[in-house]
Design a protein around this motif. Structure first.
Motif, mmCIF file in Angstrom:
data_model
loop_
_atom_site.group_PDB
_atom_site.id
_atom_site.type_symbol
_atom_site.label_atom_id
_atom_site.label_comp_id
_atom_site.label_asym_id
_atom_site.label_seq_id
_atom_site.Cartn_x
_atom_site.Cartn_y
_atom_site.Cartn_z
ATOM 1 N N ALA A 228 0.704 -1.227 0.101
ATOM 2 C CA ALA A 228 0.090 0.055 -0.100
ATOM 3 C C ALA A 228 0.682 1.200 0.072
ATOM 4 C CB ALA A 228 -0.824 -0.114 1.220
ATOM 5 N N SER A 229 1.852 1.275 0.976
ATOM 6 C CA SER A 229 2.790 2.370 0.730
ATOM 7 C C SER A 229 3.512 2.641 -0.589
ATOM 8 C CB SER A 229 3.958 2.308 1.827
ATOM 9 O OG SER A 229 3.563 2.256 3.025
ATOM 10 N N TYR A 230 3.837 1.597 -1.294
ATOM 11 C CA TYR A 230 4.343 1.638 -2.536
ATOM 12 C C TYR A 230 3.302 2.516 -3.494
ATOM 13 C CZ TYR A 230 6.720 0.350 -6.895
ATOM 14 O OH TYR A 230 7.003 0.096 -8.225
ATOM 15 N N GLN A 231 1.908 1.928 -3.355
ATOM 16 C CA GLN A 231 0.982 2.337 -4.273
ATOM 17 C C GLN A 231 0.721 4.107 -3.894
ATOM 18 O OE1 GLN A 231 -2.299 -0.384 -3.351
ATOM 19 N NE2 GLN A 231 -1.902 -1.447 -5.391
ATOM 20 N N PHE A 232 0.616 4.028 -2.627
ATOM 21 C CA PHE A 232 0.204 5.723 -2.157
ATOM 22 C C PHE A 232 1.597 6.445 -2.502
ATOM 23 C CE2 PHE A 232 -2.743 3.801 0.702
ATOM 24 C CZ PHE A 232 -3.783 4.566 0.312
ATOM 25 N N ALA A 233 2.635 6.040 -2.562
ATOM 26 C CA ALA A 233 3.958 6.907 -3.006
ATOM 27 C C ALA A 233 3.942 7.253 -4.435
ATOM 28 C CB ALA A 233 5.261 6.230 -2.791
ATOM 29 N N ARG A 234 3.505 6.446 -5.314
ATOM 30 C CA ARG A 234 3.276 6.413 -6.469
ATOM 31 C C ARG A 234 2.181 7.602 -7.054
ATOM 32 N NH1 ARG A 234 7.790 4.351 -6.615
ATOM 33 N NH2 ARG A 234 8.333 2.764 -7.702
ATOM 34 N N THR A 235 1.355 7.778 -6.088
ATOM 35 C CA THR A 235 0.396 8.626 -6.254
ATOM 36 C C THR A 235 0.926 10.149 -6.266
ATOM 37 O OG1 THR A 235 -0.505 8.772 -4.269
ATOM 38 C CG2 THR A 235 -1.774 7.175 -5.479
ATOM 39 N N VAL A 236 1.903 10.313 -5.502
ATOM 40 C CA VAL A 236 2.473 11.636 -5.388
ATOM 41 C C VAL A 236 3.460 11.525 -6.434
ATOM 42 C CG1 VAL A 236 4.204 12.865 -3.716
ATOM 43 C CG2 VAL A 236 2.419 11.368 -2.776
ATOM 44 N N HIS A 237 4.332 10.704 -6.874
ATOM 45 C CA HIS A 237 5.108 10.800 -8.116
ATOM 46 C C HIS A 237 5.382 9.451 -8.446
ATOM 47 C CE1 HIS A 237 8.670 11.483 -10.360
ATOM 48 N NE2 HIS A 237 8.411 12.864 -10.581
ATOM 49 N N PRO A 238 5.468 9.077 -9.999
ATOM 50 C CA PRO A 238 5.590 7.772 -10.369
ATOM 51 C C PRO A 238 6.849 7.354 -10.070
ATOM 52 C CG PRO A 238 5.408 9.320 -12.086
ATOM 53 C CD PRO A 238 5.005 10.006 -10.963
ATOM 54 N N ASP A 239 7.909 7.907 -9.664
ATOM 55 C CA ASP A 239 9.295 7.332 -9.465
ATOM 56 C C ASP A 239 9.447 7.472 -7.809
ATOM 57 O OD1 ASP A 239 9.683 6.912 -11.921
ATOM 58 O OD2 ASP A 239 10.590 9.086 -12.376
ATOM 59 N N LEU A 240 8.571 8.011 -7.063
ATOM 60 C CA LEU A 240 8.617 8.225 -5.601
ATOM 61 C C LEU A 240 8.856 6.547 -4.940
ATOM 62 C CD1 LEU A 240 9.015 10.357 -3.557
ATOM 63 C CD2 LEU A 240 6.388 10.048 -3.094
#
Length: 161
Positions: free
Chosen positions: A39-51
């Protein structure tokens, strides 16, 4: 009547829960951690695709705790300064954080969220909260309060170790 192997307990005692209860808790906790990382990976990607999720965590700390020095940020999450420095450099490059001279010590810098960083992390945290709300919506309030109490108790045990 058979006796359990040495070191194994079959029932709760005054000294704590039995081994089966600990194993069940460990299994569920491992599953929760794996799902949480995903889930953290998915939410990070909502901020920026490479985050990366680690950088997302830094944004969350800055959002919740305010600006801080790089060394304090590293200490906050328990990793080395070089690792955090790399993440901050990326966050600065994509416009989510900025560095400013520390008014207390001109040799040091404070890491601040930019307006864009504040907006992005707030939107992501709102989405996380909604996801949790959706998952717990069918639970009675008393169960949610008990769940929160037990999580807090577990977190405190981790902090003390």
């Amino acid at each position: 009547m058979t006796t359990p192997p040495e070191g194994r307990r079959n029932s709760s005692t005054a000294s704590g829960p039995d081994e089966a209860a600990i194993e069940a808790a460990e299994e569920q906790l491992s599953l929760l951690w794996r799902r949480s990382r995903a889930a953290s990976y998915q939410f990070a990607r909502t901020v920026h695709p490479d985050l990366e999720p680690a950088a997302y965590g830094l944004l969350a700390i800055l959002f919740n705790d305010g600006p801080m020095r790089l060394t304090d940020l590293a200490a906050n999450i328990g990793v080395g300064k070089p690792s955090v420095s790399r993440q901050i450099a990326f966050l600065e490059k994509i416009g989510l954080v900025r560095k400013q001279d520390d008014p207390q010590d001109g040799r040091a810098q404070m890491i601040h969220l930019t307006d864009k960083g504040q907006e992005q992390i707030k939107a992501s945290q709102n989405a996380r909260k909604k996801a949790l709300d959706d998952r717990l919506s069918s639970w009675p309030s008393s169960d949610v309060r008990e769940f929160a109490r037990l999580l807090r108790k577990f977190s405190e045990e981790i902090d003390e170790s």
